[in-house]
Write a protein that holds these residues in place. Structure first.
Motif, PDB file in Angstrom:
ATOM      1  N   ASP A 113     -63.866 -10.591-102.209  1.00  0.00           N
ATOM      2  CA  ASP A 113     -62.447 -11.748-102.138  1.00  0.00           C
ATOM      3  C   ASP A 113     -61.287 -10.856-101.725  1.00  0.00           C
ATOM      4  OD1 ASP A 113     -61.786  -9.875-103.985  1.00  0.00           O
ATOM      5  OD2 ASP A 113     -61.777 -11.317-105.628  1.00  0.00           O
ATOM      6  N   GLY A 114     -61.794  -9.543-101.217  1.00  0.00           N
ATOM      7  CA  GLY A 114     -60.592  -8.846-100.722  1.00  0.00           C
ATOM      8  C   GLY A 114     -59.946  -7.806-101.519  1.00  0.00           C
ATOM      9  N   PHE A 115     -60.000  -8.219-102.989  1.00  0.00           N
ATOM     10  CA  PHE A 115     -59.383  -7.060-103.776  1.00  0.00           C
ATOM     11  C   PHE A 115     -60.244  -6.135-104.112  1.00  0.00           C
ATOM     12  CE2 PHE A 115     -57.194 -11.119-105.062  1.00  0.00           C
ATOM     13  CZ  PHE A 115     -55.932 -10.645-105.251  1.00  0.00           C
ATOM     14  N   HIS A 116     -59.739  -5.157-104.745  1.00  0.00           N
ATOM     15  CA  HIS A 116     -60.546  -3.773-105.190  1.00  0.00           C
ATOM     16  C   HIS A 116     -60.897  -3.885-106.513  1.00  0.00           C
ATOM     17  CE1 HIS A 116     -58.761  -2.660-101.436  1.00  0.00           C
ATOM     18  NE2 HIS A 116     -59.732  -1.768-101.482  1.00  0.00           N
ATOM     19  N   ASP A 117     -62.001  -3.355-106.865  1.00  0.00           N
ATOM     20  CA  ASP A 117     -62.598  -3.180-108.338  1.00  0.00           C
ATOM     21  C   ASP A 117     -62.107  -1.871-108.502  1.00  0.00           C
ATOM     22  OD1 ASP A 117     -64.086  -5.347-109.058  1.00  0.00           O
ATOM     23  OD2 ASP A 117     -65.950  -4.650-107.745  1.00  0.00           O
ATOM     24  N   LEU A 118     -61.584  -1.654-109.769  1.00  0.00           N
ATOM     25  CA  LEU A 118     -61.063  -0.646-110.493  1.00  0.00           C
ATOM     26  C   LEU A 118     -61.547  -0.314-111.833  1.00  0.00           C
ATOM     27  CD1 LEU A 118     -58.560  -1.681-112.220  1.00  0.00           C
ATOM     28  CD2 LEU A 118     -57.326  -1.560-109.910  1.00  0.00           C
ATOM     29  N   VAL A 119     -61.449   0.756-112.271  1.00  0.00           N
ATOM     30  CA  VAL A 119     -61.538   1.268-113.596  1.00  0.00           C
ATOM     31  C   VAL A 119     -60.318   2.121-113.932  1.00  0.00           C
ATOM     32  CG1 VAL A 119     -63.089   2.580-115.456  1.00  0.00           C
ATOM     33  CG2 VAL A 119     -64.013   1.667-113.385  1.00  0.00           C
ATOM     34  N   GLY A 125     -62.750  -4.598-113.180  1.00  0.00           N
ATOM     35  CA  GLY A 125     -62.610  -5.795-112.275  1.00  0.00           C
ATOM     36  C   GLY A 125     -61.758  -5.324-111.288  1.00  0.00           C
ATOM     37  N   ARG A 126     -60.732  -6.422-111.078  1.00  0.00           N
ATOM     38  CA  ARG A 126     -59.539  -6.463-110.335  1.00  0.00           C
ATOM     39  C   ARG A 126     -58.340  -5.902-111.365  1.00  0.00           C
ATOM     40  NH1 ARG A 126     -55.685 -10.638-109.386  1.00  0.00           N
ATOM     41  NH2 ARG A 126     -56.605 -12.740-109.617  1.00  0.00           N
ATOM     42  N   GLY A 127     -58.700  -6.078-112.548  1.00  0.00           N
ATOM     43  CA  GLY A 127     -57.711  -5.869-113.670  1.00  0.00           C
ATOM     44  C   GLY A 127     -57.736  -7.038-114.870  1.00  0.00           C
ATOM     45  N   SER A 163     -45.537  -0.177-101.090  1.00  0.00           N
ATOM     46  CA  SER A 163     -46.084  -1.669-101.156  1.00  0.00           C
ATOM     47  C   SER A 163     -47.418  -1.405-101.804  1.00  0.00           C
ATOM     48  CB  SER A 163     -46.038  -2.265 -99.992  1.00  0.00           C
ATOM     49  OG  SER A 163     -46.945  -3.000 -99.739  1.00  0.00           O
ATOM     50  N   THR A 164     -47.680  -2.179-102.866  1.00  0.00           N
ATOM     51  CA  THR A 164     -49.267  -2.015-103.254  1.00  0.00           C
ATOM     52  C   THR A 164     -49.962  -2.689-102.253  1.00  0.00           C
ATOM     53  OG1 THR A 164     -48.390  -2.483-105.456  1.00  0.00           O
ATOM     54  CG2 THR A 164     -50.467  -2.799-105.133  1.00  0.00           C
ATOM     55  N   PRO A 165     -49.880  -3.703-101.699  1.00  0.00           N
ATOM     56  CA  PRO A 165     -51.109  -4.182-100.596  1.00  0.00           C
ATOM     57  C   PRO A 165     -51.089  -3.116 -99.425  1.00  0.00           C
ATOM     58  CG  PRO A 165     -49.396  -5.824-101.028  1.00  0.00           C
ATOM     59  CD  PRO A 165     -48.848  -4.628-101.884  1.00  0.00           C
ATOM     60  N   TRP A 166     -50.105  -2.480 -98.940  1.00  0.00           N
ATOM     61  CA  TRP A 166     -50.128  -1.697 -98.027  1.00  0.00           C
ATOM     62  C   TRP A 166     -51.285  -0.295 -98.527  1.00  0.00           C
ATOM     63  CZ3 TRP A 166     -49.229   3.674 -98.458  1.00  0.00           C
ATOM     64  CH2 TRP A 166     -49.348   4.549 -97.395  1.00  0.00           C
ATOM     65  N   ALA A 167     -50.947   0.171 -99.668  1.00  0.00           N
ATOM     66  CA  ALA A 167     -51.809   1.190-100.330  1.00  0.00           C
ATOM     67  C   ALA A 167     -53.217   0.567-100.360  1.00  0.00           C
ATOM     68  CB  ALA A 167     -51.297   1.611-101.588  1.00  0.00           C
ATOM     69  N   TYR A 168     -53.396  -0.367-100.865  1.00  0.00           N
ATOM     70  CA  TYR A 168     -54.860  -0.944-100.957  1.00  0.00           C
ATOM     71  C   TYR A 168     -55.535  -0.859 -99.531  1.00  0.00           C
ATOM     72  CZ  TYR A 168     -55.200  -1.490-105.898  1.00  0.00           C
ATOM     73  OH  TYR A 168     -55.487  -1.227-107.365  1.00  0.00           O
ATOM     74  N   ASP A 169     -54.501  -1.413 -98.810  1.00  0.00           N
ATOM     75  CA  ASP A 169     -55.142  -1.597 -97.312  1.00  0.00           C
ATOM     76  C   ASP A 169     -55.665  -0.543 -96.692  1.00  0.00           C
ATOM     77  OD1 ASP A 169     -54.800  -4.317 -97.418  1.00  0.00           O
ATOM     78  OD2 ASP A 169     -53.085  -4.564 -96.251  1.00  0.00           O
ATOM     79  N   LEU A 183     -52.161 -14.585-111.998  1.00  0.00           N
ATOM     80  CA  LEU A 183     -50.892 -14.610-111.638  1.00  0.00           C
ATOM     81  C   LEU A 183     -50.652 -13.195-110.825  1.00  0.00           C
ATOM     82  CD1 LEU A 183     -48.512 -15.643-114.720  1.00  0.00           C
ATOM     83  CD2 LEU A 183     -48.385 -16.593-112.273  1.00  0.00           C
ATOM     84  N   GLY A 184     -51.563 -12.233-111.462  1.00  0.00           N
ATOM     85  CA  GLY A 184     -51.438 -10.754-110.954  1.00  0.00           C
ATOM     86  C   GLY A 184     -52.582  -9.800-111.620  1.00  0.00           C
ATOM     87  N   SER A 185     -53.302  -9.095-110.818  1.00  0.00           N
ATOM     88  CA  SER A 185     -54.111  -8.078-111.114  1.00  0.00           C
ATOM     89  C   SER A 185     -53.568  -7.300-112.346  1.00  0.00           C
ATOM     90  CB  SER A 185     -54.600  -7.165-109.831  1.00  0.00           C
ATOM     91  OG  SER A 185     -54.969  -7.840-109.038  1.00  0.00           O
ATOM     92  N   ASP A 186     -52.557  -6.840-112.304  1.00  0.00           N
ATOM     93  CA  ASP A 186     -51.820  -6.014-113.619  1.00  0.00           C
ATOM     94  C   ASP A 186     -51.299  -6.736-114.648  1.00  0.00           C
ATOM     95  OD1 ASP A 186     -52.604  -3.698-112.418  1.00  0.00           O
ATOM     96  OD2 ASP A 186     -50.392  -3.351-111.391  1.00  0.00           O
TER      97      ASP A 186
END
Ligand code: C5P
Length: 298
Positions: free
Chosen positions: A23-29, A155-157, A186-192, A138-141
């Motif tokens: 889905d374009g998001f990142h998985d994280l722990v 997951g993505r949060g 920018s968060t999207p910039w960092a993930y990109d 609403l948002g991953s965080d």
């Protein structure tokens, strides 16, 4: 009727971005803790305005914060109405202290504060699991802010687990110093950037889980938990970050990290350590007016 809700900042003490999803998001722990420092959101109940039918209105003391429908407070209010059918209205007033573009979760926290405020005004229209689901949309965080304690986020949060009591006790109440340069990230910039340079920056999920399990099951202090594999992309572009963090560790022996995708950083402090020399070094490097704030992990 007025409801006032504290809207804390957060810190990622441990952050492993493990890969990109379909889905374009990142998985994280991640181990994330809310802070004693944050914004304040006041919601004043009123009828839906008759002249224009406007149900919610937002004002903010910081002119840099958009107060239109793009603000997560108003998006959260709309999501609340969609889930509950609440017919009331509210005027929100946001006192902004958490810097923007900092990786401190300010916007996400404000969204959850809005959900909490409306839940109070409506007499508790939303219960636990549904609140988490709405927050996640609403948002991953956002979901992490429903727990008021350090949590593990996956997951993505949207997947949250509370910490074992002994592990939580090694974090709760710890003193931190937050500091942010004049620029944001920018968060999207960092993930990109991470995705563009994949797999160089991703941390294998099994390895991240093993490191986390070792800390959770042991008795090492919070300093040994600290990790953030988003630092690679941020440090490569914004050289001021690693220059200062390296200096602070060398000169003061403190454990320091970037918070989330940045640009805010933090130092984990001992209760008896003096902050004045640390703050002087930060201001000497990043300017006398850069953001510096002491807080505690909740
Ligand atoms: O969920 P949120 O709106 O906070 O995410 C902002 C952006 O950050 C997303 O559009 C995505 O580009 C990136 N992101 C991601 N994986 C996450 C969280 C955020 O790729 N787990």
């Amino acid at each position: 009727m007025d409801v006032s809700v504290f809207s804390p900042a957060k810190l990622n003490l441990f952050l492993a971005v493990t890969g990109r999803r379909a889905d374009g998001f990142h998985d994280l722990v991640s181990v994330v803790a809310p802070l004693s420092f944050g914004d304040e959101l006041v919601a004043k109940a009123r009828e839906r305005r008759t002249e224009d039918g406007e149900q919610f209105h937002l004002t903010c003391d910081d002119p840099a914060v958009p107060v239109d429908g793009s603000n997560l407070v108003l998006k959260a209010a709309q999501a609340f109405v969609a889930a509950t059918g609440w017919p009331g209205g509210a005027d929100f007033s946001l006192t902004k202290r958490i810097p923007l573009g900092a990786g401190l979760g300010g916007g996400s926290s404000n969204a959850v504060a809005a959900l909490r405020a409306l839940n109070q005004l409506s007499g508790g229209a939303l219960a636990g699991a549904k609140l988490v689901e709405i927050a996640a949309a609403l948002g991953s965080d956002c979901p992490l802010f429903l727990y008021d304690a350090p949590v593990v986020m996956r997951g993505r949060g949207e997947r949250i687990a509370t910490l074992p009591a002994a592990a939580g006790a090694r974090l709760r109440g710890r003193r931190v110093l937050l500091f942010k340069p004049s620029f944001g990230i920018s968060t999207p910039w960092a993930y990109d950037r991470m995705a563009a340079e994949a797999p160089a920056h991703y941390r294998p999920a099994a390895e991240a889980e093993a490191a986390l399990a070792a800390w959770l099951g042991g008795n090492a202090p919070g300093e040994e938990l600290l990790a953030n594999n988003m630092e690679g992309v941020a440090f490569a572009k914004f050289i001021a970050l690693p220059l200062l963090l390296t200096k602070l560790t060398r000169d003061f022996g403190v454990a320091v990290r970037l918070s989330g995708s940045g640009s805010a950083c933090f130092a984990l402090l001992r209760d008896d350590s003096a902050t004045a020399p640390l703050i002087a070094a930060i201001r000497a490097a990043w300017g006398p007016r850069c953001f510096v704030q002491e807080a505690r992990l909740v």
